[in-house]
Design an enzyme around this catalytic site. Structure first.
Site, PDB file in Angstrom:
ATOM      1  N   HIS A 156     -13.883  38.873  -8.107  1.00 22.44           N
ATOM      2  CA  HIS A 156     -14.818  38.908  -6.979  1.00 22.44           C
ATOM      3  C   HIS A 156     -14.903  37.599  -6.214  1.00 22.44           C
ATOM      4  O   HIS A 156     -15.428  37.576  -5.089  1.00 22.44           O
ATOM      5  CB  HIS A 156     -16.213  39.298  -7.477  1.00 22.44           C
ATOM      6  CG  HIS A 156     -16.315  40.734  -7.899  1.00 22.44           C
ATOM      7  ND1 HIS A 156     -16.791  41.717  -7.073  1.00 22.44           N
ATOM      8  CD2 HIS A 156     -15.989  41.349  -9.069  1.00 22.44           C
ATOM      9  CE1 HIS A 156     -16.769  42.886  -7.707  1.00 22.44           C
ATOM     10  NE2 HIS A 156     -16.283  42.688  -8.924  1.00 22.44           N
ATOM     11  N   ASP A 364     -15.857  31.251  -0.143  1.00 18.87           N
ATOM     12  CA  ASP A 364     -16.485  32.461  -0.660  1.00 18.87           C
ATOM     13  C   ASP A 364     -15.447  33.567  -0.765  1.00 18.87           C
ATOM     14  O   ASP A 364     -14.586  33.694   0.113  1.00 18.87           O
ATOM     15  CB  ASP A 364     -17.614  32.921   0.261  1.00 18.87           C
ATOM     16  CG  ASP A 364     -18.826  33.411  -0.509  1.00 18.87           C
ATOM     17  OD1 ASP A 364     -18.664  33.793  -1.681  1.00 18.87           O
ATOM     18  OD2 ASP A 364     -19.941  33.399   0.059  1.00 18.87           O
TER      19      ASP A 364
END
Length: 473
Positions: A156, A364
């Site tokens: 993720h 991110d």
């Protein structure tokens, strides 16, 4: 139909409401509920000499299995290697990286513990889907115990470039662990290139078309699966928020002023000091915005026991105090800084009321706040998304104003541009972003990954002989 088995560090309780559980938990729970399955993870509890068998209970068609851990083992696994080593590494924060061999060994022992607890619960034809960096070695441990079924892994967070990844002493072992999966999913094509480049240049693996990899007699596939949100649910929340109490309170407190909003965990990867400094620069260099725009930053505390996170919180409190002390009026506070989580309907109301959504991480994997902000907007009068080019979402949301979070003055320029942007341009940019958010939902992401995992063996095929020879060298 094969049974689905999901493994994650924390497991969403079946009693946890969707508005609180989060999009990923909802999607995984839905995937399990459709066909029945098992959700395995950490119970959130520790005890000395914990039971070797997990706590098991059922809810509907889903079986939950929760493993308790020894406190020292859990600390080495979670705070030590997973979040003290892998998290900063994958977010390019090498100065924050702490590597201890004892943590690495504890990380692997916990993965071995999970594998031993899970193995008796598995059926030969189960499809296992492992989530995130806490469990990279889990497939290796399951293979050693004899499991031969399909195992997929989704990462993720970002995957670092080879030069960064090579700073990790255990880099080779981790990639060998990855090779025991059948399908490795990453957030973006950039992440895929980074991993495949490492495999071909450092691990002497073979890369075939479609992301098929040969490494030491193992074949597996690496591909990008950009995660989405539950778009329909978020749009519904945003529409309902129009007449909600939260919207009335917010509008009353703003007194007609423009709102810019940021929502991030209190984490050094999110670029929060950069964001505060950019807002301060806007007020300094463009005084026409003073007393006309308010910035709200929601930053729930994350890993508050870690010294670096405590230092970040102090830094942000000082920055907020300095900005408010310099520019506040008796009826206007420029920067509202909240250190607590807000319910999804409240966030939807805040997003919908704001002219600017500020999403400026230093690095991110995806950043779903950016997609939530887009989904929450009023199509007739949408706000502007200001987005870091280093968020995975930047590869999809072309209608955003892209910024480099290291360029404080550049971010202030973009804030000024967003505040002055005419309605027609705001609508055009929002429509481009919303088309992506509607097309790539979290449900599509889940279904696509599982479908590809189910057909991975067909797609791997036979590697050329020279690739197998290279792997043996």
């Amino acid at each position: 139909m094969a049974r689905l088995v999901i493994v994650s560090n924390r497991v969403a309780s079946p009693k946890e409401r969707a508005a609180k559980a989060g999009g990923l938990a909802v999607a995984l729970r839905e995937a399990l509920g459709r066909q029945g399955g098992l959700w395995f993870g950490w119970s959130g509890e520790t005890e000395v000499n914990p039971p070797t068998e997990p706590k098991i209970f059922r809810s509907g068609r889903v079986t939950y299995a929760l493993q308790t851990l020894d406190p020292e083992e859990q600390h080495a696994h979670y705070a030590g290697y997973a979040n003290g080593t892998l998290w900063p590494l994958c977010h390019y924060r090498l100065g924050a990286l702490s590597y201890r061999r004892t943590d690495w060994e504890g990380y692997r022992r916990v993965n071995d513990t999970f594998a031993r607890s899970l193995m008796p619960l598995l059926k030969p034809d189960d499809v296992v889907w492992v989530h995130d960096y806490h469990f990279i070695p889990l497939a290796s441990a399951l293979r050693e115990l004899g499991f031969k079924g399909l195992i997929g892994y989704f990462h993720h967070i970002p995957w670092p470039t080879p030069d960064v990844f090579l700073t990790l002493p255990s880099h080779a072992a981790l990639v060998e662990d990855l090779s025991q999966y059948d399908l490795v999913g990453l957030q973006t094509e950039n992440d895929v290139r980074a991993l495949l480049t490492y495999i071909s240049s450092e691990a002497r693996g073979w890369i075939a078309p479609g992301g098929v990899v040969g490494l030491k007699e193992r074949r597996f596939r690496v591909a990008a699966y950009p995660i989405g949100i539950d778009t329909e649910a978020f749009v519904k929340d945003a529409k309902a928020a129009v007449t909600g109490e939260e919207m009335e309170r917010l509008h009353s407190s703003l007194a007609g002023r423009t709102l810019a909003v940021g929502v991030d965990r209190l984490d050094y990867s999110k670029g929060l000091p950069n964001k505060f400094n950019a807002f301060g620069e806007l007020l300094k260099s463009r005084p026409e915005h003073r007393s006309k725009v308010t910035m709200m930053q929601v930053a729930p505390v994350s890993r508050g026991e870690v010294a670096e996170y405590r230092a970040l919180r102090r830094e942000l409190e000082e920055l907020a105090g300095a900005i408010n002390g310099e520019y506040a009026e008796f009826d206007w506070v420029p920067l509202r800084y909240l250190n607590r989580p807000l319910a999804r309907p409240t966030l939807a109301a805040i997003y919908r009321s704001s002219r600017i959504g500020l999403v400026t991480p230093l690095r991110d994997g995806m950043n779903l706040v950016a997609k939530e902000y887009v989904a929450a907007q009023n199509p007739k009068n949408p706000g502007v998304l200001v987005l870091s080019r280093f968020a995975g979402a930047a590869n999809e949301l072309s209608g955003a104003l892209m910024v480099n979070p290291y360029d404080i003055e550049g971010m202030a320029d973009m804030l000024d541009l967003a505040l002055a942007m005419p309605l027609e341009e705001r609508q055009e940019r929002w429509r481009a972003n919303m088309a992506v958010v509607e097309a790539n939902t979290i449900h599509k992401w889940c279904d696509t990954f599982l479908d590809d995992l189910a057909h991975t063996v067909d797609r791997l095929g036979e590697l050329p002989e020279h690739s197998r020879a290279a792997a043996r060298q």
